[in-house]
Design an enzyme around this catalytic site. Structure first.
Site, PDB file in Angstrom:
ATOM      1  N   ARG A  97      -8.580   2.071   6.651  1.00  0.00           N
ATOM      2  CA  ARG A  97      -7.319   2.751   6.333  1.00  0.00           C
ATOM      3  C   ARG A  97      -7.484   3.547   5.044  1.00  0.00           C
ATOM      4  O   ARG A  97      -8.001   3.028   4.053  1.00  0.00           O
ATOM      5  CB  ARG A  97      -6.211   1.703   6.177  1.00  0.00           C
ATOM      6  N   ARG A 156      12.387  -0.068  -0.105  1.00  0.00           N
ATOM      7  CA  ARG A 156      11.406  -0.192  -1.181  1.00  0.00           C
ATOM      8  C   ARG A 156      11.922   0.391  -2.486  1.00  0.00           C
ATOM      9  O   ARG A 156      11.247   0.265  -3.514  1.00  0.00           O
ATOM     10  CB  ARG A 156      10.127   0.564  -0.805  1.00  0.00           C
ATOM     11  N   ARG A 197      -0.675   1.209  -5.589  1.00  0.00           N
ATOM     12  CA  ARG A 197       0.394   0.693  -4.718  1.00  0.00           C
ATOM     13  C   ARG A 197       0.999  -0.576  -5.306  1.00  0.00           C
ATOM     14  O   ARG A 197       2.209  -0.791  -5.238  1.00  0.00           O
ATOM     15  CB  ARG A 197      -0.153   0.421  -3.311  1.00  0.00           C
ATOM     16  N   ARG A 230      -9.557  -5.300   4.741  1.00  0.00           N
ATOM     17  CA  ARG A 230      -9.005  -4.440   5.789  1.00  0.00           C
ATOM     18  C   ARG A 230      -9.646  -3.050   5.722  1.00  0.00           C
ATOM     19  O   ARG A 230      -9.892  -2.430   6.756  1.00  0.00           O
ATOM     20  CB  ARG A 230      -7.481  -4.327   5.632  1.00  0.00           C
ATOM     21  N   LYS A 253       3.014  -8.841   5.170  1.00  0.00           N
ATOM     22  CA  LYS A 253       4.292  -8.446   5.790  1.00  0.00           C
ATOM     23  C   LYS A 253       4.115  -8.023   7.243  1.00  0.00           C
ATOM     24  O   LYS A 253       4.792  -8.534   8.128  1.00  0.00           O
ATOM     25  CB  LYS A 253       4.940  -7.278   5.023  1.00  0.00           C
TER      26      LYS A 253
HETATM   27  P1  B4P Z   1       0.002  -6.787   5.104  1.00  0.00           P
HETATM   28  O1  B4P Z   1       0.577  -7.159   3.806  1.00  0.00           O
HETATM   29  O2  B4P Z   1       0.658  -7.288   6.339  1.00  0.00           O
HETATM   30  O3  B4P Z   1      -0.107  -5.227   5.004  1.00  0.00           O
HETATM   31  P2  B4P Z   1       0.972  -4.157   5.354  1.00  0.00           P
HETATM   32  O4  B4P Z   1       2.121  -4.646   6.137  1.00  0.00           O
HETATM   33  O5  B4P Z   1       0.183  -3.105   5.969  1.00  0.00           O
HETATM   34  O6  B4P Z   1       1.619  -3.773   3.965  1.00  0.00           O
HETATM   35  P3  B4P Z   1       1.402  -2.529   3.093  1.00  0.00           P
HETATM   36  O7  B4P Z   1       2.436  -2.611   2.014  1.00  0.00           O
HETATM   37  O8  B4P Z   1      -0.016  -2.485   2.671  1.00  0.00           O
HETATM   38  O9  B4P Z   1       1.575  -1.261   4.022  1.00  0.00           O
HETATM   39  P4  B4P Z   1       2.821  -0.547   4.706  1.00  0.00           P
HETATM   40  O10 B4P Z   1       2.373  -0.183   6.060  1.00  0.00           O
HETATM   41  O11 B4P Z   1       4.087  -1.317   4.599  1.00  0.00           O
HETATM   42  O12 B4P Z   1      -1.499  -7.276   5.340  1.00  0.00           O
HETATM   43  C1  B4P Z   1      -2.602  -6.821   4.614  1.00  0.00           C
HETATM   44  C2  B4P Z   1      -3.908  -7.450   5.141  1.00  0.00           C
HETATM   45  O13 B4P Z   1      -3.920  -8.849   4.874  1.00  0.00           O
HETATM   46  C3  B4P Z   1      -4.131  -7.317   6.640  1.00  0.00           C
HETATM   47  O14 B4P Z   1      -5.448  -6.883   6.830  1.00  0.00           O
HETATM   48  C4  B4P Z   1      -3.956  -8.719   7.185  1.00  0.00           C
HETATM   49  O15 B4P Z   1      -4.780  -8.984   8.294  1.00  0.00           O
HETATM   50  C5  B4P Z   1      -4.327  -9.601   6.012  1.00  0.00           C
HETATM   51  N1  B4P Z   1      -3.609 -10.867   5.988  1.00  0.00           N
HETATM   52  C6  B4P Z   1      -2.296 -11.046   6.279  1.00  0.00           C
HETATM   53  N2  B4P Z   1      -1.968 -12.351   6.155  1.00  0.00           N
HETATM   54  C7  B4P Z   1      -3.097 -13.018   5.749  1.00  0.00           C
HETATM   55  C8  B4P Z   1      -3.394 -14.396   5.449  1.00  0.00           C
HETATM   56  N3  B4P Z   1      -2.456 -15.356   5.504  1.00  0.00           N
HETATM   57  N4  B4P Z   1      -4.659 -14.688   5.064  1.00  0.00           N
HETATM   58  C9  B4P Z   1      -5.607 -13.714   4.993  1.00  0.00           C
HETATM   59  N5  B4P Z   1      -5.393 -12.409   5.279  1.00  0.00           N
HETATM   60  C10 B4P Z   1      -4.148 -12.063   5.655  1.00  0.00           C
HETATM   61  O16 B4P Z   1       2.992   0.764   3.816  1.00  0.00           O
HETATM   62  C11 B4P Z   1       1.964   1.722   3.691  1.00  0.00           C
HETATM   63  C12 B4P Z   1       2.461   2.959   2.947  1.00  0.00           C
HETATM   64  O17 B4P Z   1       3.523   3.592   3.699  1.00  0.00           O
HETATM   65  C13 B4P Z   1       3.090   2.742   1.568  1.00  0.00           C
HETATM   66  O18 B4P Z   1       2.122   2.627   0.547  1.00  0.00           O
HETATM   67  C14 B4P Z   1       3.961   4.029   1.452  1.00  0.00           C
HETATM   68  O19 B4P Z   1       3.183   5.148   1.123  1.00  0.00           O
HETATM   69  C15 B4P Z   1       4.488   4.218   2.851  1.00  0.00           C
HETATM   70  N6  B4P Z   1       5.786   3.552   3.058  1.00  0.00           N
HETATM   71  C16 B4P Z   1       6.035   2.498   3.901  1.00  0.00           C
HETATM   72  N7  B4P Z   1       7.323   2.129   3.829  1.00  0.00           N
HETATM   73  C17 B4P Z   1       7.921   2.952   2.912  1.00  0.00           C
HETATM   74  C18 B4P Z   1       9.236   3.064   2.380  1.00  0.00           C
HETATM   75  N8  B4P Z   1      10.218   2.228   2.758  1.00  0.00           N
HETATM   76  N9  B4P Z   1       9.488   4.017   1.460  1.00  0.00           N
HETATM   77  C19 B4P Z   1       8.538   4.872   1.071  1.00  0.00           C
HETATM   78  N10 B4P Z   1       7.260   4.831   1.524  1.00  0.00           N
HETATM   79  C20 B4P Z   1       6.941   3.879   2.432  1.00  0.00           C
END
Ligand code: B4P
Length: 195
Positions: free
Chosen positions: A134, A89, A145, A128, A14
């Site tokens: 992280r 979410r 998660r 990652r 994402k």
């Molecule tokens: P992503 O999937 O992009 O990870 P993310 O955006 O950080 O999502 P995530 O759900 O983990 O975290 P968020 O910050 O939203 O990528 C993951 C990895 O994959 C990266 O290293 C990337 O380089 C790699 N990758 C991507 N595409 C690839 C491909 N095609 N091939 C290979 N590798 C690839 O949320 C974190 C925390 O914040 C949550 O757990 C929660 O505690 C809180 N939070 C956020 N939003 C919230 C909400 N709305 N409500 C409540 N809590 C919330």
């Protein structure tokens, strides 16, 4: 004026795709996770509160997250559209976003569902963890998660599908391939790249 959501399990890509789509579509990408992490780096009260939930793989409480997004969406740059990454979410967050959009006479154009199987998402997040350290990317927290996503966030896809908004995109393959797939399905819905 394009208003989009990006939904998918942790590790689906994402954040990666949100940054690319923001550039291609000329709209700000707004990630609740990034906002929490920025606050943590800046040592704010919000950052410390968010950390206590994020480190355990729990969602930050709806009241906190909803206020944060309502505030962010009223900023000038979100006037001409936005891409929300990782919000909503929960059912309560959907309700709040619906109210916010209705109050401002706006509606969503599409919800991009990014899919990836669990083996792939866990392996991406563990990579990652090695690269970036992280604190919520340990295997036990990642599994939690993913469970929370399945229980609380995945059901939201049906809510938006009933409204005819969901476009499903395979998140496996190279980052470039995934971007092109998303741009193509959005274009089919009349959502085109910025000139
Ligand atoms: P992503 O999937 O992009 O990870 P993310 O955006 O950080 O999502 P995530 O759900 O983990 O975290 P968020 O910050 O939203 O990528 C993951 C990895 O994959 C990266 O290293 C990337 O380089 C790699 N990758 C991507 N595409 C690839 C491909 N095609 N091939 C290979 N590798 C690839 O949320 C974190 C925390 O914040 C949550 O757990 C929660 O505690 C809180 N939070 C956020 N939003 C919230 C909400 N709305 N409500 C409540 N809590 C919330």
């Amino acid at each position: 004026m394009t208003r989009l959501l990006l939904i998918g399990p942790p590790g689906a890509g994402k954040g990666t795709q949100a940054a690319r789509l923001s550039e291609r579509l000329g709209i700000p990408a707004i990630s609740t996770g990034d906002i929490f992490r920025e606050n943590l780096r800046a040592g704010t009260e919000l950052g410390l509160l968010a950390k206590s939930f994020m480190d355990r793989g729990e969602y930050v409480p709806d009241t906190v997250t909803n206020d944060l997004i309502a505030d962010r969406l009223t900023a000038a740059d979100a006037d001409s559209g936005f891409l929300l990454d990782g919000y909503p979410r929960t059912t309560e967050q959907v309700r709040t976003l619906d109210e916010f959009l209705a109050d401002h006479g706006h509606s969503l154009d599409a919800v991009v569902q990014l899919t990836a199987d669990e083996d792939e998402t866990v392996s991406r997040l563990l990579k990652r963890a090695r690269d970036q350290g992280r604190s919520d990317d340990t295997e036990a927290v990642i599994r939690h998660r993913l469970e929370l996503y399945a229980q609380q966030t995945e059901p939201l896809i049906d809510v938006y599908a009933d409204r005819g908004l969901v476009v499903r995109v395979d998140g496996l393959g190279s980052m470039d391939d995934v971007t092109e797939r998303i741009v193509a399905v959005l274009s089919e819905r009349g959502i085109r790249q910025a000139a």
